[in-house]
Design a protein around this motif. Structure first.
Motif, PDB file in Angstrom:
ATOM      1  N   SER A  21       0.925  -1.301   0.035  1.00  0.00           N
ATOM      2  CA  SER A  21      -0.043  -0.066  -0.162  1.00  0.00           C
ATOM      3  C   SER A  21       0.999   1.236  -0.019  1.00  0.00           C
ATOM      4  N   GLY A  22       2.222   1.113   0.311  1.00  0.00           N
ATOM      5  CA  GLY A  22       2.938   2.259   0.259  1.00  0.00           C
ATOM      6  C   GLY A  22       3.116   3.134   1.529  1.00  0.00           C
ATOM      7  N   GLY A  23       4.057   4.053   1.660  1.00  0.00           N
ATOM      8  CA  GLY A  23       4.276   4.845   2.952  1.00  0.00           C
ATOM      9  C   GLY A  23       3.243   5.792   3.149  1.00  0.00           C
ATOM     10  N   THR A  24       2.625   6.625   2.409  1.00  0.00           N
ATOM     11  CA  THR A  24       1.736   7.577   2.485  1.00  0.00           C
ATOM     12  C   THR A  24       0.294   7.069   3.072  1.00  0.00           C
ATOM     13  N   SER A  25       0.164   5.771   2.678  1.00  0.00           N
ATOM     14  CA  SER A  25      -1.172   5.152   3.293  1.00  0.00           C
ATOM     15  C   SER A  25      -0.941   4.833   4.762  1.00  0.00           C
ATOM     16  N   ARG A  26       0.310   4.681   5.259  1.00  0.00           N
ATOM     17  CA  ARG A  26       0.457   4.497   6.748  1.00  0.00           C
ATOM     18  C   ARG A  26       0.485   5.858   7.416  1.00  0.00           C
ATOM     19  N   VAL A  27       0.592   6.858   6.634  1.00  0.00           N
ATOM     20  CA  VAL A  27       0.373   8.177   7.397  1.00  0.00           C
ATOM     21  C   VAL A  27      -0.815   8.403   7.614  1.00  0.00           C
ATOM     22  N   LYS A  28      -1.832   8.215   6.502  1.00  0.00           N
ATOM     23  CA  LYS A  28      -3.320   8.412   6.782  1.00  0.00           C
ATOM     24  C   LYS A  28      -3.679   7.443   7.574  1.00  0.00           C
ATOM     25  N   ALA A  29      -3.349   6.273   7.719  1.00  0.00           N
ATOM     26  CA  ALA A  29      -3.848   5.380   8.976  1.00  0.00           C
ATOM     27  C   ALA A  29      -3.613   6.019  10.232  1.00  0.00           C
ATOM     28  N   VAL A  30      -2.360   6.156  10.345  1.00  0.00           N
ATOM     29  CA  VAL A  30      -1.947   6.858  11.757  1.00  0.00           C
ATOM     30  C   VAL A  30      -2.724   8.131  12.070  1.00  0.00           C
ATOM     31  N   GLU A  31      -2.785   9.075  11.060  1.00  0.00           N
ATOM     32  CA  GLU A  31      -3.692  10.208  11.494  1.00  0.00           C
ATOM     33  C   GLU A  31      -4.981   9.961  11.703  1.00  0.00           C
ATOM     34  N   HIS A  32      -5.545   9.003  11.128  1.00  0.00           N
ATOM     35  CA  HIS A  32      -6.986   8.538  11.491  1.00  0.00           C
ATOM     36  C   HIS A  32      -6.976   7.607  12.976  1.00  0.00           C
ATOM     37  N   ALA A  33      -6.171   6.844  13.089  1.00  0.00           N
ATOM     38  CA  ALA A  33      -6.200   6.361  14.535  1.00  0.00           C
ATOM     39  C   ALA A  33      -5.758   7.192  15.539  1.00  0.00           C
ATOM     40  N   LEU A  34      -4.854   8.298  15.425  1.00  0.00           N
ATOM     41  CA  LEU A  34      -4.798   9.491  16.500  1.00  0.00           C
ATOM     42  C   LEU A  34      -6.229  10.274  16.612  1.00  0.00           C
ATOM     43  N   ALA A  35      -6.635  10.667  15.434  1.00  0.00           N
ATOM     44  CA  ALA A  35      -7.939  11.319  15.621  1.00  0.00           C
ATOM     45  C   ALA A  35      -9.115  10.699  16.392  1.00  0.00           C
ATOM     46  N   GLY A  36      -9.063   9.354  16.292  1.00  0.00           N
ATOM     47  CA  GLY A  36      -9.942   8.471  17.205  1.00  0.00           C
ATOM     48  C   GLY A  36      -9.902   8.427  18.403  1.00  0.00           C
ATOM     49  N   VAL A  37      -8.465   8.829  19.089  1.00  0.00           N
ATOM     50  CA  VAL A  37      -8.314   8.855  20.495  1.00  0.00           C
ATOM     51  C   VAL A  37      -8.379  10.492  20.693  1.00  0.00           C
ATOM     52  N   GLY A  38      -8.628  11.155  20.034  1.00  0.00           N
ATOM     53  CA  GLY A  38      -8.566  12.794  20.228  1.00  0.00           C
ATOM     54  C   GLY A  38      -7.315  13.367  19.962  1.00  0.00           C
ATOM     55  N   GLY A  39      -6.414  12.657  19.266  1.00  0.00           N
ATOM     56  CA  GLY A  39      -4.935  13.184  19.054  1.00  0.00           C
ATOM     57  C   GLY A  39      -4.613  13.750  17.709  1.00  0.00           C
ATOM     58  N   SER A  40      -3.454  14.042  17.496  1.00  0.00           N
ATOM     59  CA  SER A  40      -3.011  14.642  16.042  1.00  0.00           C
ATOM     60  C   SER A  40      -1.514  14.286  15.776  1.00  0.00           C
ATOM     61  N   LEU A  41      -1.312  13.948  14.545  1.00  0.00           N
ATOM     62  CA  LEU A  41       0.012  13.681  14.058  1.00  0.00           C
ATOM     63  C   LEU A  41       0.806  14.951  13.931  1.00  0.00           C
ATOM     64  N   GLU A  42       1.880  15.018  14.525  1.00  0.00           N
ATOM     65  CA  GLU A  42       2.976  16.146  14.294  1.00  0.00           C
ATOM     66  C   GLU A  42       3.818  15.660  13.173  1.00  0.00           C
ATOM     67  N   SER A  43       4.305  14.512  13.184  1.00  0.00           N
ATOM     68  CA  SER A  43       5.499  14.176  12.168  1.00  0.00           C
ATOM     69  C   SER A  43       5.338  12.616  12.081  1.00  0.00           C
ATOM     70  N   PHE A  44       5.709  11.995  10.982  1.00  0.00           N
ATOM     71  CA  PHE A  44       5.852  10.921  10.766  1.00  0.00           C
ATOM     72  C   PHE A  44       7.084  10.433   9.693  1.00  0.00           C
ATOM     73  N   TYR A  45       8.054   9.492  10.077  1.00  0.00           N
ATOM     74  CA  TYR A  45       9.126   9.453   9.417  1.00  0.00           C
ATOM     75  C   TYR A  45       9.287   7.869   9.217  1.00  0.00           C
ATOM     76  N   PHE A  46       9.738   7.175   8.190  1.00  0.00           N
ATOM     77  CA  PHE A  46      10.201   5.807   7.999  1.00  0.00           C
ATOM     78  C   PHE A  46      11.781   5.941   8.198  1.00  0.00           C
ATOM     79  N   ALA A  47      12.422   4.905   8.633  1.00  0.00           N
ATOM     80  CA  ALA A  47      13.919   4.758   8.997  1.00  0.00           C
ATOM     81  C   ALA A  47      14.355   3.584   8.777  1.00  0.00           C
ATOM     82  N   PHE A  48      15.582   3.436   8.719  1.00  0.00           N
ATOM     83  CA  PHE A  48      16.257   2.118   8.973  1.00  0.00           C
ATOM     84  C   PHE A  48      17.223   1.999   9.987  1.00  0.00           C
ATOM     85  N   GLY A  49      17.253   0.898  10.422  1.00  0.00           N
ATOM     86  CA  GLY A  49      18.199   0.604  11.705  1.00  0.00           C
ATOM     87  C   GLY A  49      17.263  -0.296  12.510  1.00  0.00           C
ATOM     88  N   GLY A  50      17.278   0.342  13.901  1.00  0.00           N
ATOM     89  CA  GLY A  50      16.548  -0.199  14.865  1.00  0.00           C
ATOM     90  C   GLY A  50      15.108  -0.231  14.771  1.00  0.00           C
TER      91      GLY A  50
END
Length: 107
Positions: A21-50
């Protein structure tokens, strides 16, 4: 609102979902989940490492942060999930003004 750093690593199942589904779909999913608990997304970054993902989120309280952690971690798409409470410099200033009556071991 409290600010949290979410450190997330995907399971093999989760990585397959990102590949499909790609990376941007995950951002949208996290925004939606956070909104459901009354929160909001400030930033979202993919990384590699741990960790695979770093999210900074504003969430109303610890209970909402715990609800988010439980929902995400129990999905099967995550191999590890860590919630880190973030403090602003002014919150640290306020904390340093609080008197604590503490005796270290051996004193």
């Amino acid at each position: 609102m409290a600010k949290y750093l979410l450190k997330v690593s995907y399971s093999a199942q989760g990585l397959k979902g990102v590949m499909k589904s790609g990376g941007t779909s995950r951002v949208k999913a996290v925004e939606h989940a956070l909104a459901g608990v009354g929160g909001s997304l400030e930033s979202f970054y993919f990384a590699f490492g741990g960790d695979d993902v770093y999210v900074i989120a504003d969430v109303p309280d610890h209970a909402a942060a715990m609800a988010m952690a439980a929902a995400v971690a129990s999905s099967g798409a995550i191999s590890s999930y860590e919630t880190v409470v973030l403090l602003s410099p002014s919150e640290v200033d306020d904390a340093m003004k609080v008197a604590v009556d503490y005796a270290p071991p051996g004193s």
